[in-house]
Design a protein around this motif. Structure first.
Motif, PDB file in Angstrom:
ATOM      1  N   ILE A  16     -39.495  52.751  36.014  1.00 20.60           N
ATOM      2  CA  ILE A  16     -39.840  53.700  34.952  1.00 20.60           C
ATOM      3  C   ILE A  16     -40.531  54.939  35.509  1.00 20.60           C
ATOM      4  O   ILE A  16     -40.230  56.067  35.121  1.00 20.60           O
ATOM      5  N   VAL A  17     -41.475  54.740  36.454  1.00 24.77           N
ATOM      6  CA  VAL A  17     -42.289  55.861  36.932  1.00 24.77           C
ATOM      7  C   VAL A  17     -41.636  56.622  38.084  1.00 24.77           C
ATOM      8  O   VAL A  17     -42.164  57.646  38.536  1.00 24.77           O
ATOM      9  N   ALA A  18     -40.480  56.141  38.567  1.00 22.10           N
ATOM     10  CA  ALA A  18     -39.884  56.686  39.791  1.00 22.10           C
ATOM     11  C   ALA A  18     -39.694  58.201  39.744  1.00 22.10           C
ATOM     12  O   ALA A  18     -39.936  58.904  40.734  1.00 22.10           O
ATOM     13  N   GLU A  19     -39.283  58.721  38.599  1.00 24.96           N
ATOM     14  CA  GLU A  19     -38.961  60.151  38.509  1.00 24.96           C
ATOM     15  C   GLU A  19     -40.154  61.046  38.843  1.00 24.96           C
ATOM     16  O   GLU A  19     -40.002  62.109  39.445  1.00 24.96           O
ATOM     17  N   GLY A  20     -41.356  60.614  38.444  1.00 29.31           N
ATOM     18  CA  GLY A  20     -42.521  61.461  38.677  1.00 29.31           C
ATOM     19  C   GLY A  20     -43.466  60.965  39.747  1.00 29.31           C
ATOM     20  O   GLY A  20     -44.485  61.595  40.021  1.00 29.31           O
ATOM     21  N   TYR A  21     -43.121  59.848  40.386  1.00 25.84           N
ATOM     22  CA  TYR A  21     -44.004  59.225  41.384  1.00 25.84           C
ATOM     23  C   TYR A  21     -44.163  60.140  42.596  1.00 25.84           C
ATOM     24  O   TYR A  21     -43.195  60.615  43.169  1.00 25.84           O
ATOM     25  N   GLY A  22     -45.423  60.377  42.966  1.00 26.72           N
ATOM     26  CA  GLY A  22     -45.686  61.191  44.145  1.00 26.72           C
ATOM     27  C   GLY A  22     -45.511  62.679  43.941  1.00 26.72           C
ATOM     28  O   GLY A  22     -45.479  63.448  44.909  1.00 26.72           O
ATOM     29  N   ILE A 220     -51.945  58.772  36.108  1.00 26.75           N
ATOM     30  CA  ILE A 220     -51.902  57.599  35.223  1.00 26.75           C
ATOM     31  C   ILE A 220     -50.455  57.279  34.830  1.00 26.75           C
ATOM     32  O   ILE A 220     -50.014  56.135  34.900  1.00 26.75           O
ATOM     33  N   TRP A 221     -49.732  58.279  34.439  1.00 22.83           N
ATOM     34  CA  TRP A 221     -48.421  58.115  33.818  1.00 22.83           C
ATOM     35  C   TRP A 221     -47.326  57.761  34.826  1.00 22.83           C
ATOM     36  O   TRP A 221     -46.380  57.056  34.503  1.00 22.83           O
ATOM     37  N   TYR A 222     -47.460  58.283  36.048  1.00 18.38           N
ATOM     38  CA  TYR A 222     -46.394  58.093  37.040  1.00 18.38           C
ATOM     39  C   TYR A 222     -46.808  57.200  38.206  1.00 18.38           C
ATOM     40  O   TYR A 222     -46.280  57.333  39.311  1.00 18.38           O
TER      41      TYR A 222
END
Length: 274
Positions: A16-22, A220-222
């Motif tokens: 789920i968080v992959a798109e915004g991770y990092g 928090i979100w990513y």
């Protein structure tokens, strides 16, 4: 929650968080990765294993140091690997291989890699010595194994405010296992217990200031905290975000909102089997 459920939850969260991770707000991952080429002792022709590779941040930092070598990154999340593949393609990295694989059951023969790295990944499993031993088993005798974790006090006081408020909504955060290896002594002991020799620990500041509270919300979100706020319904989430970011905004100085993050880097050598 049993082992299968726990892994499924981790996999789902990171898909789920992959798109915004990092991305924006999470530059600490990149700051840590930038240290890796100096922590490794590389000749440039090694085959390096990157465990829990995520979106390929460590891969992007290490691949250029292996002009005649190769780096293989593995991760349980196909969503994260898709972002890693895009990163490698955008950077023109041709010596990168990415595979979807459980880091507890890696489908590699023993003693095939020259070195291994695991950035911020060991603490996702309760049996950290066992995982580190498994990673080490894939590295040739004398090869270097490096891992990174957060130093004690990382993300404070931001994370303290987050945890205090999320509990007001009836959500109990799980224990943060990274705190079990958040000092030099603890991290050194982990590497020693896994049978590695010549263990060395370095500590580096990878923090910075955030422009606004919204940048903290991206953390928090990513990242792994997404699994906690995802338990809120839509109205609760909106209210929680408003309340929490007001607290975070209160931390702002003339330079911005401090994000206090230090990281520990452990390095050890694989001992030849008797």
């Amino acid at each position: 929650m049993d082992e299968v459920q726990r892994k499924a939850q981790i996999q789902q969260t990171f898909n789920i968080v992959a798109e915004g991770y990092g991305t924006i707000g999470m530059e600490f991952f990149h700051n840590a990765a930038a240290r890796l080429p100096d922590i490794f002792t590389l000749q440039g022709d090694e085959h390096l294993l990157d465990v829990a590779t995520g979106t390929g941040i460590a891969v992007a930092a290490l691949a250029p140091a292996l002009p005649l070598g190769k780096i293989t990154g593995i991760d349980l999340s196909e969503g994260m690997l898709a972002q890693a593949a895009k990163r490698a393609q955008d950077l023109g990295l041709l010596n990168v291989e990415l595979r979807c694989m459980d880091m507890q059951q890696m489908a590699f023969q023993d003693r095939v890699f020259d070195a291994a790295n695991c950035s911020f990944g060991l603490f996702f499993l309760p049996d950290m010595p066992g995982l580190l031993q498994h990673i080490s088993s894939k590295v040739k005798a004398g090869g270097q194994v490096v891992a990174t974790t957060f130093y004690q006090g990382a993300f404070e006081p931001n994370i303290d405010l987050f945890l205090e408020r999320i509990q007001r909504y009836g959500i109990a955060p799980p224990p943060f296992t990274w705190k079990n290896i958040s000092t030099e002594a603890q991290f050194h002991a982990l590497f020693t217990s896994a049978g590695l020799s010549d263990v060395q620990i370095q500590r580096h500041n990878i923090g910075y200031t955030l422009n606004d509270a919204e940048a903290w919300w991206r953390v928090i979100w990513y990242a792994g905290f997404r699994g906690l706020v995802a338990q809120l319904d839509e109205a609760q989430l909106l209210q929680f975000k408003q309340e929490h970011l007001a607290e975070i905004a209160g931390l702002k100085t003339e330079y911005g909102i401090p994000l206090n993050v230090e990281a520990l880097f452990a390095s050890g050598r694989v001992v030849a089997p008797h």
